[in-house]
Design an enzyme around this catalytic site. Structure first.
Site, mmCIF file in Angstrom:
data_model
loop_
_atom_site.group_PDB
_atom_site.id
_atom_site.type_symbol
_atom_site.label_atom_id
_atom_site.label_comp_id
_atom_site.label_asym_id
_atom_site.label_seq_id
_atom_site.Cartn_x
_atom_site.Cartn_y
_atom_site.Cartn_z
ATOM 1 N N TYR A 185 36.771 -58.041 -26.313
ATOM 2 C CA TYR A 185 35.066 -58.691 -26.528
ATOM 3 C C TYR A 185 34.815 -58.549 -28.056
ATOM 4 O O TYR A 185 35.601 -57.991 -28.753
ATOM 5 C CB TYR A 185 34.296 -58.219 -25.570
ATOM 6 N N ARG A 221 31.803 -47.911 -25.363
ATOM 7 C CA ARG A 221 33.053 -48.072 -24.793
ATOM 8 C C ARG A 221 34.160 -48.544 -26.057
ATOM 9 O O ARG A 221 33.688 -49.521 -26.481
ATOM 10 C CB ARG A 221 33.255 -48.890 -23.512
ATOM 11 N N ARG A 275 38.456 -48.752 -9.483
ATOM 12 C CA ARG A 275 38.961 -49.619 -8.628
ATOM 13 C C ARG A 275 38.885 -48.778 -7.173
ATOM 14 O O ARG A 275 38.662 -49.392 -6.116
ATOM 15 C CB ARG A 275 40.452 -49.830 -8.655
#
Length: 331
Positions: free
Chosen positions: A172, A220, A314
């Site tokens: 990003y 992050r 997950r």
């Protein structure tokens, strides 16, 4: 046992070391508004308060930076009221929560945003082959994005969250500035690592001014691109040191343009090789994610001092009772 130990280091005190990292749900409304489906999802995941910290999925700070349909929005003041409901829901269940804010840059698509995609340079995304060449951001446009990050962070605080996380990973915008694969600029926002991390320092400064000294700021960091000519762990070690000096309170370590998976790395906690190196450079807490599905793997990473916090994504996504079973088994 390590996973169930309190974290008392830094501004955000946590009752254990387990974090649910940001995972896009695509459950928001068409304009990015909080839906009942979003609240129900986080209510289910946070029930019982077994997860010390829940990081809300990346939310776009401006329409130009929207990554995908039904992505959460933090771009308007009108989002705050419903976001308060989300933060309250998680708090009532006994967990703390921060919200991740993001601009997709060249990972955006004109079909989603209705706008021309933009990036540090007119270079297509190295992990995509759609030949969509972005417009290189001007200095004035960079300033607008920095201001948008600051306004978004202020909304996060107003909504009652416990902190804000700036997204600079997974290909990003901010990670695009860090990476030499996508940052070919020759002005003060490009060139060497000092130039490529400049926007981060300006975003951190603006966010800090917007939220005040006591509100935790996380970042992050995609600490390695795992691509030839890309960002290296040595680059990120130097950047992490500067981010701490600038006012970041916790670093959340992940991969760069490789995203959250790395071909050939299958050991649980595969990004711990990165977090271990980052921890040598900073005194603030360091979190790591990366395929962790078993308590034993989390315990091993913490015991070896490779991270201070463990992100389990997950496994919790698939099984909402994972955290309860993990914490119960530790006692």
């Amino acid at each position: 046992m390590y996973l169930d130990k309190e974290l008392t280091q830094g501004k955000l005190q946590l009752k254990n070391r387990l974090v649910m990292p940001p995972m896009a749900t695509a459950k928001s409304g068409a304009k990015g508004e909080i839906s009942e489906a979003v609240i129900d999802y986080y209510n289910e995941k946070s029930k019982g308060g077994y997860i010390g910290l829940i990081v809300i999925e990346h939310s776009f700070i401006m329409q130009q930076g929207k990554a995908s349909p039904n992505q959460l929005s933090i771009a308007e003041d009108g989002a705050v009221e419903k976001l308060k409901q989300l933060a309250d829901t998680i708090h009532k269940n006994g967990s703390k929560t921060v919200m991740q804010i993001n601009h997709a840059g060249i990972a955006a698509k004109e079909a989603v945003t209705g706008m021309k995609i933009v990036g540090p340079s007119a270079v297509e995304h190295p992990a995509r082959n759609d030949n969509e060449i972005p417009k290189e951001l001007s200095r004035d446009e960079i300033k607008e994005i920095i201001e948008a990050f600051a306004k978004a962070a202020a909304r996060v605080k107003k909504a009652g969250f416990d902190g804000v996380e700036i997204h600079s990973a997974h290909g990003y915008l901010l990670s695009q500035f860090l990476s030499p694969l996508t940052n070919k600029r020759t002005d003060e926002y490009g060139g060497d690592m000092q130039g490529r991390r400049r926007i981060h320092l300006e975003v951190i400064k603006a966010v800090r001014e917007a939220v005040g000294e006591d509100f935790p700021i996380f970042l992050r960091l995609g600490a390695s691109d795992y691509k030839d000519g890309g960002l290296t762990i040595e680059d990120s070690k130097a950047a992490a040191y500067e981010f701490e000096k600038a006012g970041v309170d916790m670093l959340d370590i992940s991969g760069g343009f490789c995203g959250y998976l790395v071909p050939g790395l299958t050991e649980q906690g595969y990004f711990s090789v990165l977090s271990q190196e980052i921890k040598k450079q900073v005194k603030i807490p360091v979190m790591v994610t990366g395929g962790i599905t078993e308590v034993e793997a989390a315990e091993k990473i913490l015991a070896e001092g490779k991270a201070d916090l463990i992100g389990v994504g997950r496994a919790i996504y698939k099984d909402s009772s994972w955290a309860e079973k993990a914490m119960t088994n530790l006692k």
